[in-house]
Write a protein that holds these residues in place. Sequence first.
Motif, PDB file in Angstrom:
ATOM      1  N   ARG A   1       0.545  -1.106  -0.285  1.00  0.00           N
ATOM      2  CA  ARG A   1      -0.161   0.218   0.307  1.00  0.00           C
ATOM      3  C   ARG A   1       1.001   1.543   0.002  1.00  0.00           C
ATOM      4  O   ARG A   1      -0.041   2.405  -0.155  1.00  0.00           O
ATOM      5  CB  ARG A   1      -0.680  -0.277   0.965  1.00  0.00           C
ATOM      6  N   ALA A   2       2.322   0.990   0.365  1.00  0.00           N
ATOM      7  CA  ALA A   2       2.889   2.249   0.432  1.00  0.00           C
ATOM      8  C   ALA A   2       3.868   2.665  -0.557  1.00  0.00           C
ATOM      9  O   ALA A   2       4.900   3.256  -0.970  1.00  0.00           O
ATOM     10  CB  ALA A   2       3.274   2.556   1.510  1.00  0.00           C
ATOM     11  N   ALA A   3       3.602   1.515  -1.893  1.00  0.00           N
ATOM     12  CA  ALA A   3       4.813   1.778  -2.741  1.00  0.00           C
ATOM     13  C   ALA A   3       6.017   2.627  -3.266  1.00  0.00           C
ATOM     14  O   ALA A   3       6.194   2.816  -3.927  1.00  0.00           O
ATOM     15  CB  ALA A   3       4.358   0.230  -3.080  1.00  0.00           C
ATOM     16  N   LYS A   4       3.651   3.337  -3.520  1.00  0.00           N
ATOM     17  CA  LYS A   4       3.839   4.601  -4.194  1.00  0.00           C
ATOM     18  C   LYS A   4       4.832   5.881  -3.245  1.00  0.00           C
ATOM     19  O   LYS A   4       5.273   6.765  -4.400  1.00  0.00           O
ATOM     20  CB  LYS A   4       2.862   5.255  -4.523  1.00  0.00           C
ATOM     21  N   ARG A   5       5.050   5.442  -2.262  1.00  0.00           N
ATOM     22  CA  ARG A   5       6.241   6.071  -1.605  1.00  0.00           C
ATOM     23  C   ARG A   5       7.441   7.135  -2.100  1.00  0.00           C
ATOM     24  O   ARG A   5       7.934   5.507  -2.346  1.00  0.00           O
ATOM     25  CB  ARG A   5       5.939   5.883  -0.091  1.00  0.00           C
ATOM     26  N   PRO A   6       8.686   7.731  -1.408  1.00  0.00           N
ATOM     27  CA  PRO A   6       9.589   7.499  -2.143  1.00  0.00           C
ATOM     28  C   PRO A   6      10.910   6.788  -1.351  1.00  0.00           C
ATOM     29  O   PRO A   6       9.856   6.244  -0.221  1.00  0.00           O
ATOM     30  CB  PRO A   6      10.217   9.296  -1.271  1.00  0.00           C
ATOM     31  N   VAL A   7      11.434   5.697  -1.523  1.00  0.00           N
ATOM     32  CA  VAL A   7      12.589   5.041  -1.468  1.00  0.00           C
ATOM     33  C   VAL A   7      12.219   4.958   0.110  1.00  0.00           C
ATOM     34  O   VAL A   7      12.849   4.062   0.337  1.00  0.00           O
ATOM     35  CB  VAL A   7      13.772   5.053  -2.062  1.00  0.00           C
ATOM     36  N   THR A   8      12.312   6.539  -0.152  1.00  0.00           N
ATOM     37  CA  THR A   8      13.793   6.687   1.613  1.00  0.00           C
ATOM     38  C   THR A   8      12.086   6.367   2.626  1.00  0.00           C
ATOM     39  O   THR A   8      12.477   5.570   3.517  1.00  0.00           O
ATOM     40  CB  THR A   8      13.647   7.850   2.001  1.00  0.00           C
ATOM     41  N   GLN A   9      11.228   6.121   2.238  1.00  0.00           N
ATOM     42  CA  GLN A   9      10.327   6.365   3.442  1.00  0.00           C
ATOM     43  C   GLN A   9      10.201   4.309   2.992  1.00  0.00           C
ATOM     44  O   GLN A   9      10.312   3.072   4.404  1.00  0.00           O
ATOM     45  CB  GLN A   9       8.954   6.975   3.108  1.00  0.00           C
ATOM     46  N   LEU A  10      10.150   4.278   1.828  1.00  0.00           N
ATOM     47  CA  LEU A  10       9.873   3.083   1.918  1.00  0.00           C
ATOM     48  C   LEU A  10      11.169   1.725   2.683  1.00  0.00           C
ATOM     49  O   LEU A  10      10.512   0.457   3.198  1.00  0.00           O
ATOM     50  CB  LEU A  10       9.982   2.187   0.283  1.00  0.00           C
ATOM     51  N   ALA A  11      12.022   2.160   2.788  1.00  0.00           N
ATOM     52  CA  ALA A  11      12.964   1.723   2.998  1.00  0.00           C
ATOM     53  C   ALA A  11      13.245   1.958   4.618  1.00  0.00           C
ATOM     54  O   ALA A  11      14.103   0.841   5.244  1.00  0.00           O
ATOM     55  CB  ALA A  11      14.509   2.413   2.941  1.00  0.00           C
ATOM     56  N   ARG A  12      11.936   1.933   5.356  1.00  0.00           N
ATOM     57  CA  ARG A  12      12.107   1.478   6.709  1.00  0.00           C
ATOM     58  C   ARG A  12      11.638   0.882   7.073  1.00  0.00           C
ATOM     59  O   ARG A  12      11.877   0.151   8.137  1.00  0.00           O
ATOM     60  CB  ARG A  12      10.904   2.921   7.298  1.00  0.00           C
ATOM     61  N   TYR A  13      10.624  -0.210   6.179  1.00  0.00           N
ATOM     62  CA  TYR A  13      10.045  -1.378   6.448  1.00  0.00           C
ATOM     63  C   TYR A  13      10.447  -2.604   5.704  1.00  0.00           C
ATOM     64  O   TYR A  13      10.038  -3.362   5.962  1.00  0.00           O
ATOM     65  CB  TYR A  13       8.540  -1.622   6.763  1.00  0.00           C
ATOM     66  N   VAL A  14      11.290  -1.948   4.257  1.00  0.00           N
ATOM     67  CA  VAL A  14      11.817  -2.652   3.439  1.00  0.00           C
ATOM     68  C   VAL A  14      13.356  -3.076   3.971  1.00  0.00           C
ATOM     69  O   VAL A  14      13.624  -1.845   3.121  1.00  0.00           O
ATOM     70  CB  VAL A  14      11.130  -3.572   2.387  1.00  0.00           C
ATOM     71  N   PRO A  15      14.315  -3.916   3.834  1.00  0.00           N
ATOM     72  CA  PRO A  15      15.945  -3.726   3.008  1.00  0.00           C
ATOM     73  C   PRO A  15      16.048  -2.447   1.527  1.00  0.00           C
ATOM     74  O   PRO A  15      15.354  -1.980   0.628  1.00  0.00           O
ATOM     75  CB  PRO A  15      16.549  -4.919   2.705  1.00  0.00           C
ATOM     76  N   ARG A  16      17.104  -1.892   1.701  1.00  0.00           N
ATOM     77  CA  ARG A  16      16.819  -0.055   1.057  1.00  0.00           C
ATOM     78  C   ARG A  16      17.424  -0.584  -0.204  1.00  0.00           C
ATOM     79  O   ARG A  16      16.064  -0.629  -1.377  1.00  0.00           O
ATOM     80  CB  ARG A  16      18.354  -0.070   1.391  1.00  0.00           C
ATOM     81  N   MET A  17      17.549  -2.424  -0.627  1.00  0.00           N
ATOM     82  CA  MET A  17      17.553  -2.683  -2.217  1.00  0.00           C
ATOM     83  C   MET A  17      16.574  -2.999  -2.536  1.00  0.00           C
ATOM     84  O   MET A  17      15.882  -3.462  -3.363  1.00  0.00           O
ATOM     85  CB  MET A  17      18.547  -3.994  -1.938  1.00  0.00           C
ATOM     86  N   VAL A  18      15.805  -3.638  -1.362  1.00  0.00           N
ATOM     87  CA  VAL A  18      14.676  -3.953  -2.159  1.00  0.00           C
ATOM     88  C   VAL A  18      13.329  -2.943  -2.492  1.00  0.00           C
ATOM     89  O   VAL A  18      12.367  -2.841  -3.355  1.00  0.00           O
ATOM     90  CB  VAL A  18      13.143  -4.885  -0.583  1.00  0.00           C
ATOM     91  N   ALA A  19      13.630  -2.117  -1.819  1.00  0.00           N
ATOM     92  CA  ALA A  19      12.565  -0.796  -1.997  1.00  0.00           C
ATOM     93  C   ALA A  19      13.449  -0.406  -3.502  1.00  0.00           C
ATOM     94  O   ALA A  19      12.051   0.216  -4.249  1.00  0.00           O
ATOM     95  CB  ALA A  19      13.238   0.141  -0.910  1.00  0.00           C
ATOM     96  N   GLU A  20      14.426  -0.613  -3.519  1.00  0.00           N
ATOM     97  CA  GLU A  20      14.722   0.287  -5.046  1.00  0.00           C
ATOM     98  C   GLU A  20      14.122  -0.691  -5.741  1.00  0.00           C
ATOM     99  O   GLU A  20      13.919  -0.227  -7.131  1.00  0.00           O
ATOM    100  CB  GLU A  20      16.576  -0.278  -5.007  1.00  0.00           C
TER     101      GLU A  20
END
Length: 250
Positions: free
Chosen positions: A192-211
């Motif tokens: 549900r939060a996938a459209k948010r910026p990577v920096t926000q997404l990376a708070r609950y998935v590893p950074r590489m996964v957010a990218e």
Amino acid sequence: MRVALFGGTFDPVHCGHLAIARAAAERFSLGRVYFVPADIPPHKSKQQLTDFQHRFAMLALATAEDKRFVPSLLDAPTGRPNYSIDTVRRLKSQLKKSDQLFYLIGMDAFKDISTWHQVEQLLAECEFIVASRPGFSLAEIGRVLPDKLRPKHEVVKAMAKQQPSGTISLPGATIHLLSDVEERVSSTQVRRAAKRPVTQLARYVPRMVAEYIKKQRLYANAAPANTTETGKTARVLSFAAGRHKKARSH
Ligand code: ATP
């Protein structure tokens, strides 16, 4: 070696998955945790799932830095639903005789265990590690076991109360309780939060996964957070941010 099988849909893998794998690995001295994404989980509709290849790729990125964590193709596409009893037996056939296999699972999934295919055989195949998850009480263990195995409810309740991180030994099943996991994140929230910026997404998935989610434009059609959910998502984000900072300060 002590080994755990950690099954799920992992759509996508998130910090909660990694937290319970880490906690289990520490507590039970696991040399390997196999993360096994199911192509067709019996309890979920395949149409609603992201392609297996993407889910596997994200797992590979998320597990790369911990040498105990292994992304596994045991439940790669075959066109048939993946039953845990088959996955466990397949993995066992690949292990050494001296290895000990555990099945790692969160309490939200374990509460439905009595509906699983050949559940009594599954519980007899290996010991279970059931992790706490906010909103799901480990004290309910006695109530959710299959009828044949269920001991008197009061006995299990007392055992669970006495030993919040203890072991319940029954004829036909051994269940270890892992009560030290308190991660609120879920894959649903990440989608549900996938459209948010990577920096926000990376708070609950590893950074590489957010990218990866951004690069592949995954979850673009996931139900967006509505007005009510925006508040909920915001709380989850701020909760996750707090944990993130704490984790980084160690
Ligand atoms: P969804 O939101 O899509 O239902 P999910 O976050 O529950 O997904 P799954 O891939 O279905 O993730 O879960 C795989 C396994 O990980 C299950 O055993 C589940 O109980 C466990 N698990 C997932 N998230 C957590 C969490 N935050 N804390 C403890 N266990 C978890």
